[in-house]
Design a protein around this motif. Structure first.
Motif, short mmCIF file in Angstrom:
data_model
loop_
_atom_site.label_atom_id
_atom_site.label_comp_id
_atom_site.label_asym_id
_atom_site.label_seq_id
_atom_site.Cartn_x
_atom_site.Cartn_y
_atom_site.Cartn_z
N THR A 2 0.83 -1.19 0.00
CA THR A 2 0.00 0.00 0.00
C THR A 2 0.88 1.25 0.00
N LYS A 3 0.53 2.19 -0.86
CA LYS A 3 1.26 3.47 -0.91
C LYS A 3 0.40 4.53 -0.23
N ILE A 4 0.99 5.17 0.78
CA ILE A 4 0.27 6.14 1.61
C ILE A 4 0.93 7.50 1.44
N LEU A 5 0.12 8.52 1.19
CA LEU A 5 0.63 9.89 1.04
C LEU A 5 0.20 10.74 2.22
N ILE A 6 1.19 11.41 2.83
CA ILE A 6 0.92 12.39 3.88
C ILE A 6 1.53 13.71 3.42
N HIS A 20 -1.10 8.54 12.62
CA HIS A 20 -2.14 7.80 11.90
C HIS A 20 -1.53 7.07 10.70
N GLY A 21 -0.69 7.77 9.95
CA GLY A 21 -0.03 7.16 8.80
C GLY A 21 0.82 5.96 9.18
N MET A 22 1.53 6.06 10.32
CA MET A 22 2.35 4.95 10.78
C MET A 22 1.49 3.74 11.11
N GLN A 23 0.34 3.99 11.73
CA GLN A 23 -0.56 2.88 12.08
C GLN A 23 -1.09 2.20 10.81
N VAL A 24 -1.48 3.01 9.84
CA VAL A 24 -1.97 2.45 8.57
C VAL A 24 -0.85 1.66 7.88
N ALA A 25 0.34 2.22 7.86
CA ALA A 25 1.48 1.55 7.23
C ALA A 25 1.80 0.23 7.92
N GLU A 26 1.70 0.22 9.23
CA GLU A 26 1.96 -1.01 9.97
C GLU A 26 0.92 -2.08 9.62
N ARG A 27 -0.36 -1.68 9.61
CA ARG A 27 -1.44 -2.63 9.32
C ARG A 27 -1.35 -3.19 7.90
N THR A 28 -1.00 -2.32 6.94
CA THR A 28 -1.02 -2.71 5.53
C THR A 28 0.36 -3.08 5.01
N GLN A 29 1.38 -2.98 5.86
CA GLN A 29 2.77 -3.16 5.47
C GLN A 29 3.08 -2.27 4.27
N GLY A 30 2.62 -1.03 4.40
CA GLY A 30 2.75 -0.07 3.31
C GLY A 30 3.96 0.83 3.42
N GLN A 31 4.03 1.72 2.46
CA GLN A 31 5.11 2.70 2.38
C GLN A 31 4.49 4.08 2.46
#
Length: 129
Positions: A2-6, A20-31
């Motif tokens: 998952t690619k996450i933009l902040i 919040h972004g870190m939590q989402v990245a942890e759950r989705t193993q995203g960047q």
């Protein structure tokens, strides 16, 4: 992945967005992509980014968060939309404040309906004196 933009404006980081972004990245193993947007009129001022502080905080809080730091100049909305298109971003995390949120709503609508990008809105509560 998952690619996450902040996105940030003028290097003004929002800790709630980062957490919040870190939590989402942890759950989705995203960047996470941190995008510091400097309005064109501020380019000569040399606004600094908070890359080092963000990186240090990420390293302390989350061990396996992948992140990329980017900087661009221009209109806040246009830069976010262009970045989403170029990098095929899956989730954009934006914040609402106690101020006028018209621009955030415009960005959210365009990203959601035109590009199918998921949005996470973080409500920032500010203490009133």
């Amino acid at each position: 992945m998952t690619k996450i933009l902040i996105p940030f404006l003028n290097g003004k980081i929002d800790l709630w967005l980062i957490f919040h972004g870190m939590q989402v990245a942890e759950r989705t193993q995203g960047q996470i992509y941190f995008l510091d947007i400097v309005p064109k009129e501020n380019i000569k001022v040399g606004v600094s980014t908070y890359q080092g502080k963000i990186k240090k905080m990420l390293n302390k809080k989350v061990k396996e968060v992948r992140s990329v730091y980017c900087k661009s100049s221009g209109n806040f909305k246009e830069e976010i939309v262009n970045f989403v298109k170029q990098k095929s971003i899956d989730i954009v995390i934006l914040s609402f404040t106690n101020e006028d949120n018209t621009e955030v709503v415009k960005i959210a609508k365009e990203l959601r309906y035109k590009y199918g990008c998921e949005l996470e809105i973080v409500k920032k509560y500010e203490r009133r004196g």
